[in-house]
Design a protein around this motif. Structure first.
Motif, PDB file in Angstrom:
ATOM      1  N   LEU A 166       0.311 -15.508   2.536  1.00  0.00           N
ATOM      2  CA  LEU A 166       1.493 -14.361   1.681  1.00  0.00           C
ATOM      3  C   LEU A 166       0.470 -13.734   1.548  1.00  0.00           C
ATOM      4  N   GLY A 167      -0.710 -13.849   1.481  1.00  0.00           N
ATOM      5  CA  GLY A 167      -2.914 -13.491   0.585  1.00  0.00           C
ATOM      6  C   GLY A 167      -2.731 -12.387   1.939  1.00  0.00           C
ATOM      7  N   CYS A 223       0.914  -0.843   0.547  1.00  0.00           N
ATOM      8  CA  CYS A 223       1.625   0.908   1.184  1.00  0.00           C
ATOM      9  C   CYS A 223       3.582   0.664   1.279  1.00  0.00           C
ATOM     10  N   CYS A 224       3.366  -0.351   1.020  1.00  0.00           N
ATOM     11  CA  CYS A 224       5.602  -0.505   0.532  1.00  0.00           C
ATOM     12  C   CYS A 224       5.825  -0.932  -0.213  1.00  0.00           C
ATOM     13  N   TYR A 225       4.833  -0.402  -1.693  1.00  0.00           N
ATOM     14  CA  TYR A 225       5.205  -1.251  -2.728  1.00  0.00           C
ATOM     15  C   TYR A 225       5.424  -2.683  -2.778  1.00  0.00           C
ATOM     16  N   LEU A 226       4.866  -3.369  -1.966  1.00  0.00           N
ATOM     17  CA  LEU A 226       5.311  -5.035  -1.366  1.00  0.00           C
ATOM     18  C   LEU A 226       4.090  -5.813  -2.553  1.00  0.00           C
ATOM     19  N   GLY A 227       2.675  -4.531  -2.106  1.00  0.00           N
ATOM     20  CA  GLY A 227       1.872  -5.847  -1.694  1.00  0.00           C
ATOM     21  C   GLY A 227       1.153  -6.191  -3.332  1.00  0.00           C
ATOM     22  N   LEU A 228       1.863  -5.930  -4.406  1.00  0.00           N
ATOM     23  CA  LEU A 228       1.530  -6.545  -6.201  1.00  0.00           C
ATOM     24  C   LEU A 228       2.665  -7.615  -5.574  1.00  0.00           C
ATOM     25  N   PRO A 229       3.952  -7.438  -6.336  1.00  0.00           N
ATOM     26  CA  PRO A 229       4.685  -8.820  -6.269  1.00  0.00           C
ATOM     27  C   PRO A 229       4.522 -10.385  -5.349  1.00  0.00           C
ATOM     28  N   VAL A 230       4.232  -9.985  -3.725  1.00  0.00           N
ATOM     29  CA  VAL A 230       3.376 -10.857  -2.672  1.00  0.00           C
ATOM     30  C   VAL A 230       2.364 -11.438  -2.877  1.00  0.00           C
ATOM     31  N   GLY A 231       0.614 -10.684  -3.360  1.00  0.00           N
ATOM     32  CA  GLY A 231      -0.041 -10.830  -3.883  1.00  0.00           C
ATOM     33  C   GLY A 231       0.347 -11.442  -5.230  1.00  0.00           C
ATOM     34  N   ILE A 232       0.667 -11.350  -6.337  1.00  0.00           N
ATOM     35  CA  ILE A 232       0.867 -11.981  -6.833  1.00  0.00           C
ATOM     36  C   ILE A 232       1.730 -13.728  -6.512  1.00  0.00           C
ATOM     37  N   GLY A 277      -4.814 -12.559  -2.251  1.00  0.00           N
ATOM     38  CA  GLY A 277      -3.662 -12.379  -3.039  1.00  0.00           C
ATOM     39  C   GLY A 277      -4.244 -11.451  -4.755  1.00  0.00           C
ATOM     40  N   GLY A 278      -5.039 -11.522  -4.149  1.00  0.00           N
ATOM     41  CA  GLY A 278      -5.559 -11.127  -6.030  1.00  0.00           C
ATOM     42  C   GLY A 278      -6.322  -9.934  -5.331  1.00  0.00           C
ATOM     43  N   ILE A 279      -6.853  -9.663  -3.719  1.00  0.00           N
ATOM     44  CA  ILE A 279      -7.065  -8.065  -3.720  1.00  0.00           C
ATOM     45  C   ILE A 279      -5.831  -7.688  -3.101  1.00  0.00           C
ATOM     46  N   GLY A 280      -4.412  -7.773  -2.793  1.00  0.00           N
ATOM     47  CA  GLY A 280      -3.943  -7.756  -2.629  1.00  0.00           C
ATOM     48  C   GLY A 280      -2.973  -6.762  -3.903  1.00  0.00           C
ATOM     49  N   ALA A 281      -3.184  -7.810  -4.910  1.00  0.00           N
ATOM     50  CA  ALA A 281      -2.408  -7.537  -6.397  1.00  0.00           C
ATOM     51  C   ALA A 281      -3.413  -6.119  -6.415  1.00  0.00           C
ATOM     52  N   ILE A 299      -1.491  -2.612  -7.701  1.00  0.00           N
ATOM     53  CA  ILE A 299      -1.722  -2.113  -8.761  1.00  0.00           C
ATOM     54  C   ILE A 299      -1.966  -0.663  -8.727  1.00  0.00           C
ATOM     55  N   LEU A 300      -3.204  -0.470  -8.326  1.00  0.00           N
ATOM     56  CA  LEU A 300      -3.975   0.656  -7.915  1.00  0.00           C
ATOM     57  C   LEU A 300      -3.618   2.021  -7.027  1.00  0.00           C
ATOM     58  N   TYR A 301      -2.551   1.084  -6.265  1.00  0.00           N
ATOM     59  CA  TYR A 301      -1.681   1.850  -5.395  1.00  0.00           C
ATOM     60  C   TYR A 301      -0.259   2.989  -6.313  1.00  0.00           C
ATOM     61  N   ILE A 302       0.257   1.871  -7.396  1.00  0.00           N
ATOM     62  CA  ILE A 302       1.324   2.179  -7.635  1.00  0.00           C
ATOM     63  C   ILE A 302       0.807   3.378  -8.923  1.00  0.00           C
ATOM     64  N   VAL A 303      -0.506   2.679  -9.477  1.00  0.00           N
ATOM     65  CA  VAL A 303      -1.306   3.907 -10.329  1.00  0.00           C
ATOM     66  C   VAL A 303      -1.364   5.578  -9.982  1.00  0.00           C
TER      67      VAL A 303
END
Length: 180
Positions: free
Chosen positions: A107-108, A116-125, A156-160, A164-168
């Motif tokens: 997952l990480g 880029c698909c807005y899935l980095g945050l939930p998969v990273g968490i 996973g921390g880097i992906g999360a 967050i940065l991409y969404i912002v």
């Protein structure tokens, strides 16, 4: 079988390394005077009829309950149920529980390109949570893949954070006035 008789068919005081006597040539009679029949029962050794042991195939399946020393062969039902094979489909007792560390690492690693698909945050968490649980299992001695759990935790921390940065950046980019 009579007492004193060798179960392997050797005669007493016979050299076990000596070659067996050759059979009678085809078409000739052996010394007993009867024609040679390869399918005939072996000749009796002078035992009375009532004391002869019947031929028993050593490779034939034994009737249920007559195994030596109470052993049951593979495939025989135990206690009247279905055939049981040792550890059929079950992990060994006391084995390692490495699933959390492996899932965390997968997952990480997957969370970084999924930003880029807005899935980095939930998969990273999810990778951070499973990595943390995998590290705890490793600390308890129930797993031996603390490196995988740590890699999943870090990726996973880097992906999360990237998620967050991409969404912002997307939200800020949508709120910027068009200057052209």
């Amino acid at each position: 079988m009579q007492p004193g008789q060798d179960p392997y068919g050797q005669q007493p005081h016979q050299d076990p390394t000596a070659p067996p006597p050759p059979p009678a040539p085809y078409g000739q009679q052996p010394s007993s005077g009867q024609p040679y029949d390869p399918y005939a029962q072996p000749p009796t050794s002078g035992q009375p009829w009532g004391q002869q042991q019947p031929y028993q195939d050593p490779y034939a399946p034994q009737p249920y309950g007559q195994q030596p020393y109470g052993q049951q062969p593979y495939g025989q039902p135990s206690y009247g149920g279905t055939p049981m094979y040792p550890n059929a489909g079950y992990p060994a007792p006391g084995g390692q529980q490495n699933t959390l560390g492996l899932v965390s690492m997968i997952l990480g690693i997957a969370s970084i390109p999924l930003v880029c698909c807005y899935l980095g945050l939930p998969v990273g968490i999810a990778a951070v949570v499973t990595g943390w649980l995998g590290k705890q299992k490793s600390a308890q001695g129930l797993a031996n893949n603390s490196g995988q759990a740590l890699a999943g935790l870090i990726c996973g921390g880097i992906g999360a954070v990237l998620g967050i940065l991409y969404i912002v950046l997307v939200i800020v980019g949508l709120n910027l006035p068009d200057t052209y």
